[in-house]
Scaffold this active site. Structure first.
Site, PDB file in Angstrom:
ATOM      1  N   GLU A 183      78.438  66.019  37.451  1.00  0.00           N
ATOM      2  CA  GLU A 183      77.099  65.515  36.902  1.00  0.00           C
ATOM      3  C   GLU A 183      76.059  66.249  37.900  1.00  0.00           C
ATOM      4  OE1 GLU A 183      75.956  61.457  38.095  1.00  0.00           O
ATOM      5  OE2 GLU A 183      74.701  61.328  36.337  1.00  0.00           O
ATOM      6  N   GLU A 218      79.028  53.002  43.489  1.00  0.00           N
ATOM      7  CA  GLU A 218      79.892  53.740  42.505  1.00  0.00           C
ATOM      8  C   GLU A 218      80.660  52.896  41.899  1.00  0.00           C
ATOM      9  OE1 GLU A 218      78.911  56.805  42.464  1.00  0.00           O
ATOM     10  OE2 GLU A 218      77.684  56.826  44.319  1.00  0.00           O
ATOM     11  N   GLU A 264      71.456  54.614  37.131  1.00  0.00           N
ATOM     12  CA  GLU A 264      71.177  54.502  38.492  1.00  0.00           C
ATOM     13  C   GLU A 264      70.393  53.522  39.198  1.00  0.00           C
ATOM     14  OE1 GLU A 264      72.998  56.333  40.247  1.00  0.00           O
ATOM     15  OE2 GLU A 264      73.696  58.042  38.782  1.00  0.00           O
TER      16      GLU A 264
HETATM   17 ZN   LIG Z   1      74.869  56.218  41.035  1.00  0.00          ZN
END
Ligand SMILES: [Zn+2]
Length: 879
Positions: free
Chosen positions: A162, A334, A356
């Site tokens: 990513e 996570e 996020e």
């Molecule tokens: Zn993240």
């Protein structure tokens, strides 16, 4: 992903030309319908259905060979296939086992175009490519991390895909909306282990002594979530909610992963319950990588989270209590992604914030549920402040931002995406209520599992669960940049209620004309039950039960600044010591920031500091310590004013330090242990003679607290900061001889965190040698920049060709700008502009513009706001 707090990142010039065309509406394999229009940098006439990838790394020579079979569906007749590929050489391309293809690479677009002699019919085909690629030494794509163990050099391999770096490992459709299953196998030396997203399916021994490990097929997922690790590894495991939970480390370090393993085993069932959908994979590993990256700390690969060692392993030699809490919080972040991001994935990077912001919010929520003694809701105000810091300058951007280039994807990983995202979700959850919000999230996960979404899909799910509209409010906060300002213009007591008048404006540090409009949910309390109101069209009134001290943004869940009329702030100041710690911290943050920005006198916040209780909440003391550190920085080389600030700061911090002492006590509150380090650090930074003397004494006597334990890095930090040449050399020997990679990284950083500019320059010179290791060198630059931003930037630019290889390819333009970000030298503005003109494209200079805006604001504060602070401190001394 969790960014590394110090420095973060983005690509330079080569990405600028990435094509932005070919926006099509074809639906990919996603089960639930995704966005009506998903942007793409690839033509949509072909889509992947399934990948089978086999890789054979040559770790020593930093190369690998690979072969990939991609089952594809061709939607319209074509004579060519365009897919993503970077830094690869194709040796053989076939379609359906025959038709030889010719490949043309486009480095700028990061694509390969495969041309075939015949037209390809619509329908299913199998594309096969044999290729070779690079193993990098910075953490992007397929990369190596070197370390020392058993007296010899070791190399382990990992992947980090990513945002768009899977294309460095296999040719394919490297965009989140293309979900497919993956079959991955890898050939490794005997005696090494390999970890993938899924458990091992089988292992075969080859004639040349190597071993081929084949992993089970993954569920349909996005390319950026694929993972592979190879090396001499240990794996410790436990079972939780029917899932095998593991922590993977370099060999011999397994036990240091115990805390992370126990944390994961507690978090997993809590998430199963919250999301209402059980964790869908048979195992969940967290894989530790030695070293660091400037760009990220951890990454949510499905079933195989990757974390750098310093935020996964507890090394009793150096790990602080604060770091131990952070290890839990990062794992929680996570793990939240395993559902929110992996099981349900954003269709395109425009909605990165949803991944996020949500994972950050969820981590706080899980921490509050499982470790309430850490008081994470109090810590969350720090995140809000970080976001407002960026969001109150003209250079800000909306939470949802349109992303078209690789460059912009990379720049999107910032505090607006993470911390503002979390703050907005916090506010919306509070607005609809905890249960309705959770039910909405459950419905969203259920409906979109194994699919791709856009932000509005979540709002719709929550609206249905709450039976209450939120989309308009959510859009105000996610589609518009900036920070609302709520002015509390008046309050009077009428029949046991406080009648409050509110007016809405915009809080900006560099644009007095800013006048954005938001619908703002506001909670206020005045000694009775809190009252809620929605401020719309710029004004509202509210009848708040009780006639006590009025606190607006009660509970601190709102994303806005609150500016009180003078008599109301005076009342708050009088009663400050009796307010809840949460509101004490929020009020202090608000008023400090409003004063610096010029909305009110800069010294009003100092009245709150003075009113703060001696043994206030540890997190309140930490915030006060932060303000002292900031003022100390403003006085720069002005020793007399620093000393004057010191007297006030010491008077406020010493009582807590006396209470805590230097020796951790068995069974003390967790946040006391965190505060002890914070206080020692701040007192050391402010030049507190007794603290510096004690740190030096312990270092000189090689006290046990300097050899190992929770105070070690804090004491070493003070000694290193004040180091003379002999001490600095001693630190260097310690770093060189250190065997633990976790400790070694920190020791090298300490070499950069030195006050003496001459020694700081030597640290930079050292960073460019082979001694510190490829992934640690940039950390030294970051450490130098904290105290000497101008030196760090000038040196890095002067040695640009040596520095760039030390930084992830996708981090470079941000890396240089961030080094300079703390400068207070007007000349730096020109230097940054010059740097951007020379080396950056217009699309990639965002971080430079933010650094310039921050420097300009810092200069304004020193010029216009500091004199008031100085007068207040002089008067305090006189008092
Ligand atoms: Zn993240």
């Amino acid at each position: 992903m969790r960014p590394f707090p110090l420095l973060s990142a983005s690509l330079i010039a080569f990405a600028a030309a990435v094509s932005t065309g070919a926006i099509a509406t074809a639906q990919p394999a996603a089960r639930a319908p995704a966005a009506p229009q998903v942007p793409s940098q690839l033509p949509r006439n072909v889509r992947p259905l399934h990948y089978t990838i086999a890789a054979t790394p040559d770790a020593r020579n930093l190369r690998f060979t690979g072969s990939v079979q991609i089952d594809i569906e061709v939607l319209q007749p074509t004579d060519r296939i365009v897919l993503n590929a970077v830094d690869m050489t194709f040796s053989r391309v076939t379609l359906d086992g025959a038709g030889q293809g010719r490949a043309t690479m486009d480095e700028d677009a990061q694509t390969a175009t495969l041309r075939f002699a015949d037209m390809i019919r619509p329908g299913r085909h199998r594309l096969s490519i044999d290729y070779s690629g690079k193993i990098y030494t910075q953490a992007a794509g397929f990369f190596a991390l070197d370390y020392t163990a058993d007296g010899g050099p070791k190399r382990a391999l990992f992947t980090q895909f990513e945002a768009p770096d899977a294309r460095r490992f296999f040719p394919g459709w490297d965009e989140p909306n293309f979900r497919t299953p993956y079959d991955l196998s890898v050939t490794i030396p005997a005696g090494q282990q390999a970890i993938g997203n899924m458990p091992e399916e089988r292992r075969t021994r080859n004639a040349d002594g190597t071993v081929t490990v084949t992993f089970r097929t993954t569920p349909a997922m996005s390319s950026y979530l694929l993972f592979l690790a190879i090396g001499e590894l240990d794996r410790i495991t436990t079972r939780s909610a029917g899932v095998e939970v593991g922590v993977v480390t370099r060999r011999g370090a397994g036990e240091q992963g115990r805390w992370a393993l126990q944390s994961a085993a507690r978090i997993l069932p809590w998430y199963n319950q919250y999301f209402g959908t059980p964790y869908p994979l048979p195992k969940l590993d967290n894989v530790a990588g030695p070293g660091t990256s400037q760009f990220f700390g951890a990454m949510e690969n499905w079933g195989a989270i990757f974390s750098f060692e310093n935020i996964l392993l507890v090394d009793p030699a150096i790990t602080t209590p604060e770091r131990q809490q952070r290890i839990f919080e990062v794992a929680a972040h996570e793990m939240a992604h395993q559902w929110f991001g992996d099981l349900v994935t954003m269709a395109w990077w425009d909605d990165l914030w949803l991944n996020e912001g949500f994972a950050s919010w969820m981590a706080t929520k899980a921490t509050q549920a499982l470790h309430p003694e850490w008081e994470p809701l109090l810590g969350r105000i720090g995140g809000r402040e970080q976001a407002i810091q960026l969001d109150s300058l003209r250079t800000t951007h909306p939470v949802v931002q349109h992303v078209t280039t690789v460059e912009q994807i990379s720049q999107a990983f910032d505090s607006i995406t993470y911390e503002k995202g979390e703050a907005v979700i916090t506010m919306l959850e509070d607005y609809v209520g905890e249960t309705a919000w959770r039910d909405g999230v459950r419905a969203y996960i259920r409906q979109h599992r194994l699919g791709n979404t856009v932000t509005d899909d979540l709002w719709r799910a929550v609206e249905r669960a709450a039976n209450r509209p939120i989309t308009a409010i959510a859009h105000d906060f996610t589609l518009r940049p900036g920070v609302p300002l709520i002015r509390v213009t008046g309050a009077r007591c009428v029949g046991g209620r406080t009648q409050v008048s509110l007016a809405q404006g915009q809080f900006s540090r560099d644009n007095p004309q800013a006048a954005g409009r938001w619908r703002v949910p506001v909670i206020a309390a005045a000694g009775g039950a809190p009252a809620r109101t929605l401020v719309q069209n710029g004004a509202a009134t509210s009848a708040v039960p009780g006639c006590g001290t009025l606190v607006v943004n009660y509970g601190q869940t709102g994303y806005y600044r609150t500016l009180y009329a003078a008599p109301l702030l005076a009342a708050i100041t009088r009663n400050y010591a009796r307010l809840r710690p949460l509101d004490q911290i929020g009020l202090l943050a608000d008023n400090w920031s409003l004063g610096l920005a010029g909305y009110q006198d800069a010294d009003l916040a100092l009245n709150l500091v003075r009113a703060a209780p001696e043994n206030g909440n540890p997190r309140l003391l930490t915030r006060m310590a932060g303000i002292f550190g900031q003022i100390n920085g403003m006085y720069a080389e002005d020793g007399a004013h620093r000393a004057m600030l010191g007297r006030f700061a010491f008077a406020k911090l010493e009582p807590a330090m006396r209470r805590l002492g230097w020796t951790p006590r068995r069974g003390e509150p967790a946040n006391d242990a965190v505060l002890r380090n914070d206080l020692i650090e701040t007192l050391g930074e402010l030049g507190h003679p007794a603290t510096i003397a004690e740190a030096n004494r312990r270092f000189g006597a090689n006290d046990p607290s300097v050899q190992a334990g929770p105070l070690r890095s804090t004491i070493l930090g003070i000694v290193a900061y004040n180091a003379d040449e002999a001490t600095w050399e001693r630190f260097r020997r310690m770093a060189r001889d250190e065997r633990s990679p976790v400790v070694r990284v920190q020791l090298y950083q300490l070499l950069g965190g030195v006050k003496d500019e001459r020694l700081a320059r030597r640290a930079l010179e050292l960073a460019l040698t082979d001694e510190v290791g490829a992934t640690n060198a940039s950390q030294i630059f970051g450490a130098v920049a904290a105290e000497h931003p101008d030196l760090a930037f000038d040196y890095a630019v002067a040695h640009r060709c040596q520095v760039e290889p030390l930084v992830d390819a996708s981090s470079r333009s941000r890396f240089f700008a961030r080094l300079a970000g703390g400068s207070a030298d007007p000349a730096m503005v020109d230097k940054l502009n010059d740097y951007a003109t020379r080396y950056l494209t217009p699309q990639s200079r965002g971080e430079v513009d933010r650094a310039i805006a921050g420097i300009s604001d810092r200069l304004r504060v020193r010029r216009e706001r500091l004199p008031q602070i100085t007068r207040w401190l002089e008067a305090w001394r006189g008092a």
